[in-house]
Scaffold this motif. Structure first.
Motif, mmCIF file in Angstrom:
data_model
loop_
_atom_site.group_PDB
_atom_site.id
_atom_site.type_symbol
_atom_site.label_atom_id
_atom_site.label_comp_id
_atom_site.label_asym_id
_atom_site.label_seq_id
_atom_site.Cartn_x
_atom_site.Cartn_y
_atom_site.Cartn_z
ATOM 1 N N GLU A 55 9.677 -16.737 0.811
ATOM 2 C CA GLU A 55 9.642 -18.147 1.170
ATOM 3 C C GLU A 55 9.346 -19.095 -0.317
ATOM 4 O O GLU A 55 8.319 -18.939 -0.803
ATOM 5 N N TYR A 56 10.081 -19.780 -0.675
ATOM 6 C CA TYR A 56 9.768 -20.907 -1.591
ATOM 7 C C TYR A 56 9.532 -22.348 -1.302
ATOM 8 O O TYR A 56 10.201 -22.825 -0.442
ATOM 9 N N VAL A 57 8.177 -22.446 -1.153
ATOM 10 C CA VAL A 57 7.736 -23.626 -0.622
ATOM 11 C C VAL A 57 6.673 -24.474 -1.574
ATOM 12 O O VAL A 57 6.425 -24.140 -2.570
ATOM 13 N N SER A 58 6.931 -25.686 -1.013
ATOM 14 C CA SER A 58 5.903 -26.882 -1.635
ATOM 15 C C SER A 58 5.126 -27.433 -0.778
ATOM 16 O O SER A 58 5.599 -27.767 0.357
ATOM 17 N N TYR A 59 3.789 -27.697 -1.120
ATOM 18 C CA TYR A 59 3.000 -28.254 -0.193
ATOM 19 C C TYR A 59 3.138 -29.626 0.049
ATOM 20 O O TYR A 59 2.622 -30.318 1.346
ATOM 21 N N THR A 60 3.746 -30.416 -0.599
ATOM 22 C CA THR A 60 4.369 -31.919 -0.380
ATOM 23 C C THR A 60 5.326 -32.001 0.275
ATOM 24 O O THR A 60 5.799 -33.202 0.447
ATOM 25 N N CYS A 61 5.887 -30.998 0.800
ATOM 26 C CA CYS A 61 7.252 -30.921 1.462
ATOM 27 C C CYS A 61 7.009 -30.939 2.900
ATOM 28 O O CYS A 61 6.400 -29.756 3.388
ATOM 29 N N PRO A 62 7.129 -31.947 3.683
ATOM 30 C CA PRO A 62 7.210 -32.142 5.079
ATOM 31 C C PRO A 62 8.093 -31.020 5.791
ATOM 32 O O PRO A 62 7.450 -30.490 6.882
ATOM 33 N N CYS A 64 8.725 -28.180 4.760
ATOM 34 C CA CYS A 64 8.061 -26.825 4.611
ATOM 35 C C CYS A 64 6.664 -26.693 5.601
ATOM 36 O O CYS A 64 6.503 -25.700 6.113
ATOM 37 N N ALA A 65 6.140 -27.659 5.623
ATOM 38 C CA ALA A 65 4.908 -27.669 6.545
ATOM 39 C C ALA A 65 5.406 -27.511 8.147
ATOM 40 O O ALA A 65 4.754 -26.639 8.942
ATOM 41 N N THR A 66 6.490 -28.112 8.390
ATOM 42 C CA THR A 66 7.399 -28.068 9.713
ATOM 43 C C THR A 66 7.683 -26.486 10.091
ATOM 44 O O THR A 66 7.431 -25.969 11.021
ATOM 45 N N PHE A 67 8.181 -25.980 8.911
ATOM 46 C CA PHE A 67 8.532 -24.458 8.942
ATOM 47 C C PHE A 67 7.245 -23.712 9.180
ATOM 48 O O PHE A 67 7.386 -22.620 10.052
ATOM 49 N N SER A 68 6.403 -24.013 8.413
ATOM 50 C CA SER A 68 5.220 -23.035 8.444
ATOM 51 C C SER A 68 4.711 -23.137 10.132
ATOM 52 O O SER A 68 4.144 -22.217 10.636
ATOM 53 N N ARG A 69 4.585 -24.472 10.638
ATOM 54 C CA ARG A 69 3.853 -24.570 11.985
ATOM 55 C C ARG A 69 5.105 -23.824 12.865
ATOM 56 O O ARG A 69 4.589 -23.196 14.045
ATOM 57 N N GLY A 202 16.236 -26.599 -3.077
ATOM 58 C CA GLY A 202 15.076 -27.451 -2.553
ATOM 59 C C GLY A 202 14.181 -26.639 -1.784
ATOM 60 O O GLY A 202 14.273 -25.198 -1.705
ATOM 61 N N THR A 203 13.202 -27.211 -1.252
ATOM 62 C CA THR A 203 12.105 -26.329 -0.406
ATOM 63 C C THR A 203 12.294 -26.897 1.203
ATOM 64 O O THR A 203 12.649 -28.062 1.415
ATOM 65 N N PRO A 204 12.041 -26.034 2.033
ATOM 66 C CA PRO A 204 11.657 -24.650 1.806
ATOM 67 C C PRO A 204 13.281 -23.807 1.405
ATOM 68 O O PRO A 204 14.150 -24.245 2.079
ATOM 69 N N SER A 205 12.897 -22.923 0.630
ATOM 70 C CA SER A 205 14.266 -21.806 0.550
ATOM 71 C C SER A 205 13.845 -20.546 0.710
ATOM 72 O O SER A 205 12.605 -20.358 0.664
ATOM 73 N N PHE A 206 14.907 -19.669 1.059
ATOM 74 C CA PHE A 206 14.368 -18.376 1.708
ATOM 75 C C PHE A 206 15.488 -17.338 0.842
ATOM 76 O O PHE A 206 16.520 -17.523 0.375
ATOM 77 N N TRP A 219 13.589 -22.966 9.969
ATOM 78 C CA TRP A 219 13.347 -21.857 11.231
ATOM 79 C C TRP A 219 14.577 -21.484 11.922
ATOM 80 O O TRP A 219 14.946 -20.526 12.076
ATOM 81 N N ALA A 220 15.245 -22.746 12.385
ATOM 82 C CA ALA A 220 16.413 -22.440 13.315
ATOM 83 C C ALA A 220 17.436 -21.694 12.548
ATOM 84 O O ALA A 220 18.407 -20.996 13.009
#
Length: 236
Positions: A55-62, A64-69, A202-206, A219-220
């Motif tokens: 997972e390539y993620v950024s903490y300021t990327c909304p 990414c936060a949605t994916f994480s949850r 961009g983020t998130p990328s996989f 995630w979808a």
């Protein structure tokens, strides 16, 4: 929907994912507590797993936060826990706030990273709202003066210190990590390198086993691609 029915649906969804992955409850060995630091990131799970999801993620990327949850618990329950998949998390930094959060999630023992990461992603809506509403004076503090002082200002203004306290860190410990210029430079350099990966959008990328998945940023989109690879691996 009642809380009880919601919890029930989440549990059923987790069981269904495990069944789809071909995992029996009796055969499970929990690998989610196995965390290792690698060049530029962390891995969670069985070091010898046949598949690695990056997972390539950024903490300021909304997103990414949605994916994480949406995905973190499902991925760990169905794939990481039984040892079928090793999860790798790498930081794609976008701004000083991102760097500050990454330095705090990387703070302290390697074993703490996974839960540090989850804590920042879970709290994202609250602290990102503070960033969006920041005053001119606050933004000035974030962009002038000594680098560690800028990061301390960001952590103070956005409520990062309480997150760290909940994870067992004192303010002195958090500040020591925010003052670690070697860590800051390393995170920035590795992020710059990863941003140059061909096809990185961009983020998130996989990526699965090092192969970037084009145009998949949720995630979808990831779940069917991941399940297909898990099923193919299980049949080999």
């Amino acid at each position: 929907m009642t809380r009880k029915s919601l919890v029930g649906r989440v549990m059923l969804a987790g069981i269904a994912l495990m069944a789809a992955a071909g995992v029996s409850h009796a055969a499970q060995q929990n690998w989610t507590n196995t965390v290792a630091k690698i060049d530029g990131g962390h891995t969670i799970g069985n070091p010898d797993a046949p598949l690695k999801l990056t997972e390539y993620v950024s903490y300021t990327c909304p997103h990414c936060a949605t994916f994480s949850r949406q995905a973190d618990d499902a991925i760990k329950l169905a794939y990481v826990t039984p040892g079928r998949l090793k999860l790798e998390i790498r930081h794609l930094l976008r701004d000083p706030i991102d760097l500050t959060a990454a330095m705090l999630t990387n703070c302290g023992d390697t074993a703490k990273f996974a839960r540090n990461h989850h804590a920042f992603m879970l709290a994202h809506p609250e602290w990102m709202a503070k960033a969006t509403a920041a005053t001119r004076a606050q933004k000035q503090r974030w962009s002038t003066g000594e680098e560690a002082a800028r990061r301390r200002a960001i952590a103070s203004d956005l409520g990062f210190y309480p997150i760290m306290e909940q994870r067992g860190y004192s303010r002195i410990q958090a500040d020591a990590c925010l003052a670690d210029e070697t860590m800051a430079e390393s995170l920035a350099d590795i992020s710059k390198r990863d941003w140059q990966i061909p096809g990185m959008e961009g983020t998130p990328s996989f990526a699965i086993n090092g192969q970037l998945l084009p145009q998949i940023h949720s995630w979808a989109g990831l779940q069917p691609a991941l399940q297909a690879r898990i099923s193919a691996s299980a049949s080999q």
